[in-house]
Design an enzyme around this catalytic site. Structure first.
Site, PDB file in Angstrom:
ATOM      1  N   HIS A  81      14.022  40.437   5.019  1.00 25.84           N
ATOM      2  CA  HIS A  81      12.618  40.773   4.780  1.00 25.84           C
ATOM      3  C   HIS A  81      12.121  41.633   5.940  1.00 25.84           C
ATOM      4  O   HIS A  81      12.400  41.312   7.101  1.00 25.84           O
ATOM      5  CB  HIS A  81      11.750  39.509   4.784  1.00 25.84           C
ATOM      6  CG  HIS A  81      12.076  38.507   3.726  1.00 25.84           C
ATOM      7  ND1 HIS A  81      11.357  38.389   2.568  1.00 25.84           N
ATOM      8  CD2 HIS A  81      13.025  37.551   3.661  1.00 25.84           C
ATOM      9  CE1 HIS A  81      11.846  37.400   1.833  1.00 25.84           C
ATOM     10  NE2 HIS A  81      12.860  36.873   2.476  1.00 25.84           N
ATOM     11  N   HIS A  98      19.350  38.764   1.614  1.00 22.91           N
ATOM     12  CA  HIS A  98      18.365  39.835   1.821  1.00 22.91           C
ATOM     13  C   HIS A  98      17.651  39.650   3.144  1.00 22.91           C
ATOM     14  O   HIS A  98      17.434  38.531   3.593  1.00 22.91           O
ATOM     15  CB  HIS A  98      17.340  39.875   0.680  1.00 22.91           C
ATOM     16  CG  HIS A  98      16.751  38.545   0.360  1.00 22.91           C
ATOM     17  ND1 HIS A  98      17.409  37.628  -0.420  1.00 22.91           N
ATOM     18  CD2 HIS A  98      15.582  37.977   0.729  1.00 22.91           C
ATOM     19  CE1 HIS A  98      16.666  36.543  -0.519  1.00 22.91           C
ATOM     20  NE2 HIS A  98      15.562  36.720   0.186  1.00 22.91           N
TER      21      HIS A  98
END
Ligand code: 5GP
Length: 141
Positions: free
Chosen positions: A104, A102
């Protein structure tokens, strides 16, 4: 370590766990971080079972970058943030705590320290509102 199909982001992708979604396309999905380090902290994930950058298909790496590029100005505008931090951690030693890759996206302000990583749960009504602000800005783009 083998990819864990039951990590929380895999469950979010399968709609087995809730989230405040802001964006989705055929290769990526984006939603509010439930323990934000700042208001507007958004996560972008690939719809691909990769723990980290080392096992991410290049097409999905490109797709995640494109989605970050699409969301960054919307998050910046939604939170009137002068700065924006974009981070992606690989491995526990780098601070990674959820093992589905992922990125951020975190609004930053002069003199406002980021909160501690993955520590304090946000108010769900506030997260819902923040997701709506970002989606409204995405529509303007
Ligand atoms: P990492 O440490 O792996 O780079 O980041 C994981 C992020 O996922 C943290 O910022 C943490 O707050 C967030 N997070 C952990 N569990 C959940 C969850 O169940 N839902 C959402 N939306 N975010 C989560």
């Amino acid at each position: 370590m083998a990819y864990d199909q039951n990590n929380i982001f895999a469950k979010i992708l399968r709609d087995e766990a809730p989230c405040f979604k802001v964006y989705e396309d055929d290769k990526t999905f984006a939603f509010m971080d439930v323990m934000p380090q700042a208001d507007g902290h958004t996560l972008v994930i690939p719809k691909f079972p990769a723990e980290n950058i080392f096992d991410l298909d290049p097409e999905y790496a490109a797709a995640v970058s494109l989605t970050v590029h699409k969301l960054a100005p919307a998050v910046k505008r939604a939170f009137k943030a002068p700065g924006l931090m974009i981070a992606q951690l690989n491995g526990a030693e780098a601070g990674q705590t959820v093992f589905h890759l992922h990125s951020h996206i975190i609004p930053r302000f002069n003199g406002l320290e980021m909160k501690l990583h993955a520590r304090q749960m946000a108010d769900f009504d506030l997260l819902k509102q923040h997701a709506e602000w970002i989606m409204a800005e995405l529509k303007q783009a």
